[in-house]
Structure formats: structure tokens, C-alpha cells
Design an enzyme around this catalytic site. Structure first.
Site, PDB file in Angstrom:
ATOM      1  N   ARG A 228      46.669  33.618  37.946  1.00 20.24           N
ATOM      2  CA  ARG A 228      45.812  33.087  36.885  1.00 20.24           C
ATOM      3  C   ARG A 228      45.107  31.849  37.419  1.00 20.24           C
ATOM      4  O   ARG A 228      45.684  31.073  38.188  1.00 20.24           O
ATOM      5  CB  ARG A 228      46.634  32.717  35.644  1.00 20.24           C
ATOM      6  CG  ARG A 228      46.979  33.921  34.761  1.00 20.24           C
ATOM      7  CD  ARG A 228      45.739  34.544  34.113  1.00 20.24           C
ATOM      8  NE  ARG A 228      46.008  35.707  33.287  1.00 20.24           N
ATOM      9  CZ  ARG A 228      45.897  36.983  33.699  1.00 20.24           C
ATOM     10  NH1 ARG A 228      45.554  37.256  34.932  1.00 20.24           N
ATOM     11  NH2 ARG A 228      46.128  37.982  32.868  1.00 20.24           N
ATOM     12  N   HIS A 276      38.133  39.283  38.950  1.00 15.98           N
ATOM     13  CA  HIS A 276      39.326  39.727  38.205  1.00 15.98           C
ATOM     14  C   HIS A 276      39.509  41.249  38.325  1.00 15.98           C
ATOM     15  O   HIS A 276      39.565  41.961  37.321  1.00 15.98           O
ATOM     16  CB  HIS A 276      39.251  39.306  36.731  1.00 15.98           C
ATOM     17  CG  HIS A 276      40.608  39.270  36.059  1.00 15.98           C
ATOM     18  ND1 HIS A 276      40.958  38.350  35.106  1.00 15.98           N
ATOM     19  CD2 HIS A 276      41.702  40.062  36.225  1.00 15.98           C
ATOM     20  CE1 HIS A 276      42.202  38.577  34.705  1.00 15.98           C
ATOM     21  NE2 HIS A 276      42.678  39.628  35.374  1.00 15.98           N
TER      22      HIS A 276
END
Ligand code: NDP
Length: 313
Positions: A228, A276
Site C-alpha cells: 500500500r 495498481h
């Protein structure tokens, strides 16, 4: 098979629904579950909620008889603190996610290990042989040894790398030197020539890579972050890249996504941005994980991959 159908609210965007619907229908049928599912449903009728960030309910209180909220994503930091959510919450663990992450991590570790960038840019540099070390002479650190980090660490160990791992509770993984605690983190960071971040984002892991911890890494280390974005203090990383403390960073996740067009990461010569895509939940295999958890719940068995709300992951 229950007499009443089990009512599943699949609050997904239309484009995802087209792919998920047949996969879920097949998985429910194979699990022997009679399910009525829809993208919208009267809250009071809902037995289970399938959750995807950005499209799920914002207030879970009207779903009074819902027995569980099943996240279709592995990362649940956006929902774990939601005080309206009182039902059990599960996160996604499935073979597709694990294999996708292994492929991404192994690919980027290999890129750093073999110095592939230098070879790709070699065209004008002439014949200057540079023999890379063997994997067995390369130390790779993996922060987070859960479903994804553990799988990647084992895969890297299987390729011969010296793998150092770090988790909250002690782990035993063949070929991986496992550490815990603050001293363990220091031990991993001080040795890792290539560092992979696969921690969840929690109060304890936010900014875990700061000016101080980046300085512990061997000079010129490579950083790979498919965990993250907020695990890293961005200003500290940019400074470490500029000073040469970090040689290269491949970043898949960011504090703000999509990464803003004017973010310095886009143009930094030592940063690779991927959007991502390290791994994605694949409906085909993930639907089976959802069906299995609903089957377990209906049979009174413990749900798999329950989120520990107090730990935040
Ligand atoms: P898990 O919950 O299975 O594993 C998390 C790991 O981190 C565990 O080993 C856990 O320790 C460790 N950990 C958590 N907190 C701490 C802490 N404070 N100190 C030390 N170790 C800690 O998660 P997954 O492996 O399934 O996923 C990891 C993350 O990957 C997700 O949270 C998500 O953010 C990210 N992800 C990214 C994707 C992408 O495409 N970029 C796709 C999917 C996930 P312990 O084992 O002791 O519990």
C-alpha cells in the site's frame, strides 16, 4: 439445500458485475447453495454483502440480518474502521491473487537482481560484460509474510535467493529466515539488497519506510512496493533516491490513486510506476472462495480469512 434462497447483495460496478455474475452463479451452484443475488436489494432482506471498495454500502446499519460482509479485495483498510459495520468481515485470499502477486514480485526482483535495466539501455554502451551474482548470493527482504508475502517469499527462496522475512507473529517458512519485532525489522532492513513490501496498511505499518528505516538498507538497495502506498513516507523516499541511498523503486500503489499527473514519481528517473496491477482478484477463482465462505457460514462453521478488527487487517 436451504428452503429459502440465500440473498446476496453484490454491490459491484456494472462493468465488474458482467464478469462476476456468471462466475458467482457457477460457484454457488457447485457449492450446493441456492442463492438469489443482485446489485441492489432491500437492505432488510440481505443475508451476505459482497464488498468492493468504492461501490459498497456506505452505512451497514440497515443490513440488520446480514451475516457477513465478504470483501472481494485483499486490502480492507478502507472498511476495517467503519463503525457501522458490526458483522464479521472477511478479506479475499484466492489462488489467482497469490499467483499474480508472485509473478509481479519475482519479475521485478529478477529485474533488479540481473540488472536488466542496464542491459536494456546498453545499445550505445558497447561490449562491457557485467556478470550478475547468482540468486544464492543475493539477499531479498519481504515485509509481511501473509497470504501474499509468504507465498512470494517462498517462491523467491525456491529460486535460490537468501530471503529474509518479517511479520507480526513468528512464521516458519522453508528457506526463509523469519523475523519479528523492531529488532527483526532492523535485521531484515540492514541486509536486504532488494526489499518487497507486502504489509497491510494499518496504524502500525503506516510510514514504516521513513527517513530512519530507509537509512538502514544497504546503499543502493532496490525497493518494490505492491503493498500500500502509505507504507512509505514519499518525501523520505524521494530524498533517499536523490542521495543514492535507494537505487531504484518500483511502486504499484500510492496514497492517492490514480497517481496524480504532477506527482514527482512519474518523472523520477529511478522510479517505475505501475498502476495498481501487481495482482487482481480474478472472478473465476475468487468466486469459489466466496461460495466456500457462505457455505461455511450456513453450515455454522467458522469463516475463513476473518479480519481482526483490532489489529486492522
Ligand atoms: P495478510 O493479512 O495475509 O498478511 C499480512 C502480513 O503482514 C502478515 O504476515 C502480518 O503478520 C504482517 N503484518 C501486519 N501488520 C504487521 C506489523 N505491524 N508488523 C509486522 N508484520 C505485520 O495480507 P495479504 O498477504 O493477503 O495482503 C497483503 C497486502 O497486499 C494487502 O493488505 C494489500 O494492501 C496488498 N495487496 C496489493 C495488491 C496489488 O495489486 N498491489 C493486491 C492484493 C493485495 P502476521 O502473519 O503475524 O499476521
Amino acid at each position: 439445500m436451504s428452503r429459502q434462497p440465500i440473498r446476496v447483495l453484490a454491490a459491484l460496478p456494472a462493468r465488474d458485475w458482467a464478469e462476476w455474475r456468471p462466475a458467482l452463479a457457477r460457484a454457488f451452484a457447485e457449492a450446493g447453495l441456492r442463492v438469489e443475488m443482485a446489485r441492489e436489494m432491500a437492505p432488510a432482506a440481505v443475508d451476505y454483502i459482497l464488498y468492493m471498495p468504492g461501490s459498497g454500502p456506505e452505512d451497514f446499519r440497515p443490513y440488520a440480518k446480514a451475516k457477513a460482509v465478504l470483501s472481494l479485495w485483499a486490502g480492507i483498510e478502507g472498511i476495517v474502521q467503519d463503525e457501522t459495520l458490526t458483522q464479521p468481515l472477511t478479506r479475499m485470499v484466492d489462488p489467482g491473487l497469490k499467483e499474480g502477486m508472485r509473478d509481479y514480485v519475482v519479475g521485478h526482483v529478477m529485474r533488479a537482481h540481473l540488472g536488466m535495466d542496464a542491459d536494456i539501455c546498453r545499445r550505445d554502451a558497447g561490449w562491457q560484460p557485467h556478470v550478475p551474482p547468482l540468486a544464492r548470493d543475493r539477499r531479498v527482504g519481504v515485509l509481511g509474510l501473509g497470504a501474499l508475502g509468504g507465498f512470494c517469499a517462498s517462491a523467491l527462496a525456491g529460486l535460490g535467493f537468501q530471503v529474509l522475512g518479517w511479520s507480526r507473529r513468528r512464521k516458519a517458512l522453508a528457506g526463509v529466515t523469519c523475523h519479528t519485532g523492531a529488532q527483526g525489522l532492523q535485521a531484515v532492513l540492514s541486509r536486504a539488497e532488494i526489499l518487497v513490501l507486502l504489509l497491510p496498511l494499518t496504524a502500525a505499518t503506516e510510514n514504516i519506510l521513513s527517513t530512519e528505516t530507509l537509512a538502514l538498507l544497504p546503499k543502493g538497495a532496490t525497493l518494490i512496493n505492491p503493498g500500500r502506498g502509505a507504507l512509505i513516507d514519499d518525501a523520505a523516499l524521494l530524498a533517499a533516491l536523490d542521495s543514492g541511498q535507494i537505487g531504484q523503486a518500483t511502486l504499484d500503489v500510492f496514497r492517492t490513486e490514480p497517481l496524480p499527473a504532477d506527482h514527482p514519481y512519474w518523472t523520477h528517473p529511478k522510479v517505475t510506476v505501475t498502476p495498481h496491477i501487481a495482482s487482481a482478484t480474478r472472478p473465476e477463482s475468487a468466486a469459489e472462495a466466496i461460495a466456500e465462505n457462505i457455505r461455511r457460514s450456513e453450515a455454522g462453521e467458522t469463516l475463513l480469512h476473518l479480519v481482526d478488527r483490532s489489529a486492522g487487517y
